[in-house]
Design a protein around this motif. Structure first.
Motif, PDB file in Angstrom:
ATOM      1  N   GLN A  40      -8.094 -13.356 -17.919  1.00 22.93           N
ATOM      2  CA  GLN A  40      -8.248 -14.346 -16.762  1.00 22.93           C
ATOM      3  C   GLN A  40      -9.303 -15.141 -16.780  1.00 22.93           C
ATOM      4  OE1 GLN A  40      -8.672 -11.271 -13.864  1.00 22.93           O
ATOM      5  NE2 GLN A  40      -6.541 -11.045 -13.266  1.00 22.93           N
ATOM      6  N   VAL A  41     -10.299 -15.143 -17.468  1.00 23.88           N
ATOM      7  CA  VAL A  41     -11.756 -15.861 -17.562  1.00 23.88           C
ATOM      8  C   VAL A  41     -11.383 -16.961 -18.122  1.00 23.88           C
ATOM      9  CG1 VAL A  41     -12.514 -14.928 -19.813  1.00 23.88           C
ATOM     10  CG2 VAL A  41     -13.966 -15.515 -17.909  1.00 23.88           C
ATOM     11  N   ARG A  42     -10.624 -17.400 -19.116  1.00 24.60           N
ATOM     12  CA  ARG A  42     -10.413 -18.762 -19.689  1.00 24.60           C
ATOM     13  C   ARG A  42      -9.499 -19.502 -18.531  1.00 24.60           C
ATOM     14  NH1 ARG A  42     -10.906 -15.491 -23.860  1.00 24.60           N
ATOM     15  NH2 ARG A  42     -11.991 -16.017 -25.765  1.00 24.60           N
ATOM     16  N   GLU A  43      -8.525 -18.981 -18.014  1.00 25.40           N
ATOM     17  CA  GLU A  43      -7.954 -19.925 -16.980  1.00 25.40           C
ATOM     18  C   GLU A  43      -8.958 -20.183 -15.779  1.00 25.40           C
ATOM     19  OE1 GLU A  43      -3.915 -19.564 -14.238  1.00 25.40           O
ATOM     20  OE2 GLU A  43      -4.149 -18.027 -15.843  1.00 25.40           O
ATOM     21  N   THR A  44      -9.566 -19.166 -15.414  1.00 23.70           N
ATOM     22  CA  THR A  44     -10.634 -19.422 -14.267  1.00 23.70           C
ATOM     23  C   THR A  44     -11.472 -20.549 -14.504  1.00 23.70           C
ATOM     24  OG1 THR A  44     -10.317 -16.935 -13.696  1.00 23.70           O
ATOM     25  CG2 THR A  44     -12.451 -18.221 -12.874  1.00 23.70           C
ATOM     26  N   TRP A  71     -10.059  -4.467  -6.459  1.00 24.43           N
ATOM     27  CA  TRP A  71      -9.110  -5.216  -7.243  1.00 24.43           C
ATOM     28  C   TRP A  71      -8.123  -5.863  -6.527  1.00 24.43           C
ATOM     29  CZ3 TRP A  71      -9.490  -6.212 -12.494  1.00 24.43           C
ATOM     30  CH2 TRP A  71     -10.367  -5.419 -13.223  1.00 24.43           C
ATOM     31  N   GLU A  72      -7.955  -7.163  -6.199  1.00 25.96           N
ATOM     32  CA  GLU A  72      -7.261  -7.609  -5.068  1.00 25.96           C
ATOM     33  C   GLU A  72      -6.371  -8.754  -5.780  1.00 25.96           C
ATOM     34  OE1 GLU A  72      -9.943  -7.044  -1.422  1.00 25.96           O
ATOM     35  OE2 GLU A  72     -10.641  -8.648  -2.716  1.00 25.96           O
ATOM     36  N   PRO A  73      -5.108  -9.004  -5.260  1.00 24.77           N
ATOM     37  CA  PRO A  73      -4.272 -10.260  -5.532  1.00 24.77           C
ATOM     38  C   PRO A  73      -4.692 -11.401  -5.206  1.00 24.77           C
ATOM     39  CG  PRO A  73      -3.166  -8.543  -4.025  1.00 24.77           C
ATOM     40  CD  PRO A  73      -4.605  -8.271  -4.004  1.00 24.77           C
ATOM     41  N   GLY A  77      -0.272 -13.654  -8.152  1.00 28.78           N
ATOM     42  CA  GLY A  77      -0.341 -12.081  -7.659  1.00 28.78           C
ATOM     43  C   GLY A  77      -1.037 -11.361  -8.711  1.00 28.78           C
ATOM     44  N   ALA A  78      -1.841 -11.772  -9.543  1.00 29.97           N
ATOM     45  CA  ALA A  78      -2.452 -10.860 -10.608  1.00 29.97           C
ATOM     46  C   ALA A  78      -3.650 -10.417  -9.831  1.00 29.97           C
ATOM     47  CB  ALA A  78      -3.108 -11.886 -11.576  1.00 29.97           C
TER      48      ALA A  78
END
Length: 112
Positions: A40-44, A71-73, A77-78
């Motif tokens: 996820q870190v690159r997209e974030t 850990w939350e959606p 939804g990830a």
């Protein structure tokens, strides 16, 4: 499992000086520290920090953050890791600069 936090230069300097922080302004506003997984870190970073130079990526061991890590959606939804506690300098596994290149931020080859 490592999880990652992106910090601006002033935020990283403040964490180094004080030893803990409630995070960036968005973290303080939301009431938890936002983290990302490796996937996820690159997209974030592209979504929230696209034009910002001088960033740092910090790695944390998710297991060491204890029950305060949830850990939350979120996006699409990830499940994203959220820390409901201060971010502590003693929990940082490593930190590296995240230079801004022509095609975006340049992540280290080895993020583990």
């Amino acid at each position: 499992m490592l999880i990652y936090k992106i910090l601006r230069p002033g935020e990283w300097a403040a964490l180094q000086q004080t030893g803990e922080t409630m995070g960036a302004p968005i973290d303080v506003s939301d009431g938890y520290v936002h983290f990302s997984t490796l996937e996820q870190v690159r997209e974030t970073t592209a979504k929230h920090f696209s034009d910002e130079p001088g960033l740092f990526v910090l790695a944390f061991d998710a297991d060491m953050l204890g029950d305060a890590l949830k850990w939350e959606p979120s996006r699409g939804g990830a499940l994203f890791p959220h820390l409901y506690a201060p971010l502590r300098l003693t929990d940082v596994r490593w930190s590296r600069p995240l230079p801004l290149g022509l095609g975006g931020h340049m992540f280290p080859d080895d993020m583990t």
